[in-house]
Design a protein around this motif. Structure first.
Motif, short mmCIF file in Angstrom:
data_model
loop_
_atom_site.label_atom_id
_atom_site.label_comp_id
_atom_site.label_asym_id
_atom_site.label_seq_id
_atom_site.Cartn_x
_atom_site.Cartn_y
_atom_site.Cartn_z
N LEU A 166 0.82 -1.19 -0.03
CA LEU A 166 0.10 -0.16 -0.15
C LEU A 166 1.04 1.17 -0.20
CD1 LEU A 166 -2.85 1.11 0.17
CD2 LEU A 166 -2.64 1.02 2.64
N ALA A 167 0.51 2.35 -0.73
CA ALA A 167 1.41 3.57 -0.79
C ALA A 167 0.75 4.70 -1.11
CB ALA A 167 2.44 3.43 -1.93
N ARG A 168 1.19 5.83 -0.68
CA ARG A 168 0.54 7.21 -0.89
C ARG A 168 1.31 8.07 -1.52
NH1 ARG A 168 -2.49 9.86 4.05
NH2 ARG A 168 -0.24 10.19 4.89
N VAL A 174 -2.53 4.24 -3.36
CA VAL A 174 -2.29 3.17 -4.61
C VAL A 174 -1.54 1.91 -4.08
CG1 VAL A 174 -1.94 5.04 -6.26
CG2 VAL A 174 0.13 4.06 -5.20
N ALA A 175 -1.45 1.06 -4.91
CA ALA A 175 -0.76 -0.12 -4.46
C ALA A 175 0.51 -0.24 -5.41
CB ALA A 175 -1.61 -1.41 -5.01
N LEU A 176 1.59 -0.24 -4.70
CA LEU A 176 2.81 -0.37 -5.58
C LEU A 176 3.23 -1.58 -5.51
CD1 LEU A 176 4.35 2.23 -6.66
CD2 LEU A 176 5.89 2.23 -4.54
N LYS A 177 3.44 -2.01 -6.98
CA LYS A 177 3.98 -3.55 -7.06
C LYS A 177 5.48 -3.26 -7.41
CE LYS A 177 2.85 -7.44 -9.77
NZ LYS A 177 1.65 -8.26 -10.45
N ILE A 178 6.26 -3.93 -6.80
CA ILE A 178 7.71 -3.78 -7.10
C ILE A 178 8.28 -5.38 -7.66
CG2 ILE A 178 9.99 -3.23 -5.77
CD1 ILE A 178 8.37 -1.76 -3.56
N ILE A 212 11.47 -2.20 -11.08
CA ILE A 212 10.28 -1.90 -11.55
C ILE A 212 9.26 -1.67 -10.73
CG2 ILE A 212 8.85 -1.93 -13.53
CD1 ILE A 212 11.16 -4.23 -14.57
N PHE A 213 8.57 -0.42 -10.70
CA PHE A 213 7.63 -0.38 -9.74
C PHE A 213 6.18 0.12 -10.54
CE2 PHE A 213 11.52 1.18 -7.96
CZ PHE A 213 11.54 1.04 -6.64
N LEU A 214 5.14 -0.67 -10.45
CA LEU A 214 4.03 -0.43 -11.07
C LEU A 214 3.14 0.31 -10.08
CD1 LEU A 214 3.41 -4.02 -12.83
CD2 LEU A 214 4.82 -1.86 -13.38
N ILE A 215 2.59 1.67 -10.55
CA ILE A 215 1.65 2.30 -9.74
C ILE A 215 0.34 1.72 -10.18
CG2 ILE A 215 0.92 4.45 -8.68
CD1 ILE A 215 3.37 5.73 -10.40
N LEU A 216 -0.53 0.83 -9.21
CA LEU A 216 -1.66 0.37 -9.45
C LEU A 216 -2.74 0.96 -8.61
CD1 LEU A 216 -0.63 -3.32 -9.41
CD2 LEU A 216 -1.50 -2.22 -11.41
N GLU A 217 -4.00 0.98 -9.22
CA GLU A 217 -5.24 1.38 -8.42
C GLU A 217 -5.25 0.37 -7.19
OE1 GLU A 217 -8.86 0.61 -10.65
OE2 GLU A 217 -9.98 0.82 -9.10
#
Ligand SMILES: Nc1ncnc2c1ncn2[C@@H]1O[C@H](COP(=O)(O)OP(=O)(O)OP(=O)(O)O)[C@@H](O)[C@H]1O
Length: 370
Positions: free
Chosen positions: A126-128, A136-140, A183-188
């Motif tokens: 979880l990230a803000r 957002v959800a940050l997928k690393i 790689i960081f994906l910024i997800l809903e």
């Protein structure tokens, strides 16, 4: 030496946040830790021309958030943003991003919160976003893993496809960035977690719930198919729920954008259509088959061709060895829909349009929850 594959000069870099998470989730903020960045900068420089990196990043001052697992959660009013603040910030963020389509993200733009889960190739937190306080959800994902398992093309395809889709039942990929290793994906952020967990918790869904999920999936897949995207791996583990219980298709790892028939056998065995099991050419209709499998699983708690061994599952799929247990008690309409989707001849499967018109959907799907 950076590999060539992750040079997305033509990729979309997007951030148009259309939906808000209103939960004001308390974050567990970690310690900021300065990194020794000479190696990072060297590699960033080699990517700079392609990615047009942040001009303002100062050598030696790149910081990243580290996760303080177990630290007390902070839930002061400041950390519980109210709707008006969120709306104002969202508007600001959107106008910023519209005014500057080259908005670049880095880990400094986010406060990292609790872990949300772990996948095969990385972790999700979880990230803000610091300025807007948008959750957002940050997928690393570690580049090393990507290269080790040679999934460069698959990942790139997944990112391109997911970022291009805009549908209330498809999890948004707002953007991405990378550093030397990750790689960081910024997800809903999907607050309700995996649909799979709900299914395990309740055993099976009610007809209203099941029909609502199938209707949501059908409209999302119709949207995908219209854009020539075949998902090919719809299963409960790839479906998330938002804070209102709305279903979101989350994983586009096996999806493909193509107007011609495909040959790659992929997806998860229990959900595979006969033409895929046989390794034959396949098209959009594989997703319609999967809707039949899911409808069955939602109502009975397990997929219809589940067996002790994989070879038995293969055989049952090929024979369309379908039977309906006496418990739980499922309506004739639901069984009719399932039987009309689990048809071996892909051209005879019920179309997505006809699914939405089917009496079971019309009677049971709750439009306000779609
Ligand atoms: N956007 C999100 N919002 C909330 N939770 C999420 C989100 N994305 C992922 N998660 C959680 O994190 C877990 C791991 O996600 P991830 O996509 O890395 O793994 P996965 O579904 O196993 O995919 P893969 O097969 O690509 O590794 C998920 O199972 C889910 O519980």
């Amino acid at each position: 030496m950076e590999s060539e594959w992750f040079k997305p000069k033509h990729w979309l870099r997007c951030l148009d946040l259309e939906s808000l998470d209103l939960m004001g989730f308390p974050l567990v903020i970690g310690l900021r830790k300065s990194l020794e960045v000479s190696t990072l900068l060297t590699s960033l420089c080699s990517w700079k021309s392609e990615l047009d990196l942040n001009e303002g990043e100062e050598a030696g001052k790149i910081q990243r958030e580290t996760l303080a697992v177990g630290a007390p959660s902070i839930s002061s009013p400041e950390r519980r943003p109210i709707l008006s603040l969120l709306v104002a910030n969202q508007v600001k963020m959107i106008s910023q991003s519209e005014g500057n389509s080259k908005r670049k993200w880095s880990i400094q733009d986010f406060e990292i919160g609790k872990p949300l889960g772990k996948g095969k190739f990385g972790r999700v937190y979880l990230a803000r976003e610091v300025k807007s306080k948008y959750m957002v959800a940050l997928k690393i994902i570690f580049k090393e893993q990507v290269e080790k398992y040679r999934i460069q093309h698959q990942l790139r395809r997944e990112m391109e496809i997911q970022a291009s889709l805009r549908h209330p039942n498809i999890l948004r990929l707002h953007g991405w960035f990378h550093d030397s290793q990750r790689i960081f994906l910024i997800l809903e952020y999907a607050n309700g977690g995996e649909l799979y967990n709900q299914l395990r918790k309740h055993g099976h869904f009610t007809e209203e719930q099941a029909a609502t999920y199938i209707a949501s999936l059908t409209t999302a897949l119709a949207y995908c198919h219209q854009k020539h995207v075949i998902h090919r791996d719809i299963k409960p583990e790839n479906l998330l729920l938002d804070h209102e219980g709305r279903l979101k298709i989350a994983d586009f790892g096996w999806s493909v954008q193509s107007r011609s028939k495909r040959h790659t056998m992929c997806g998860t065995l229990d959900y595979l259509a006969p033409e895929m099991v046989e390794n034959k050419a396949h098209d959009y209709a594989v997703d319609n088959w999967t809707l039949g499998i899911l409808c069955y699983e939602f109502l009975y708690g397990a997929p219809p061709f589940e067996s002790e061994s994989q070879s038995d599952t293969f055989k049952r799929i090929m024979k369309v060895d379908l039977s309906f247990p006496s418990t739980p008690n499922v309506s004739t309409d639901a069984k009719n829909l399932i039987s009309r989707l689990l048809v071996k001849d892909s051209s005879k499967r019920l179309s997505l349009e006809k699914i939405m018109e089917h009496p079971w959907i019309v009677k049971n799907a709750n439009p306000s929850k779609k």
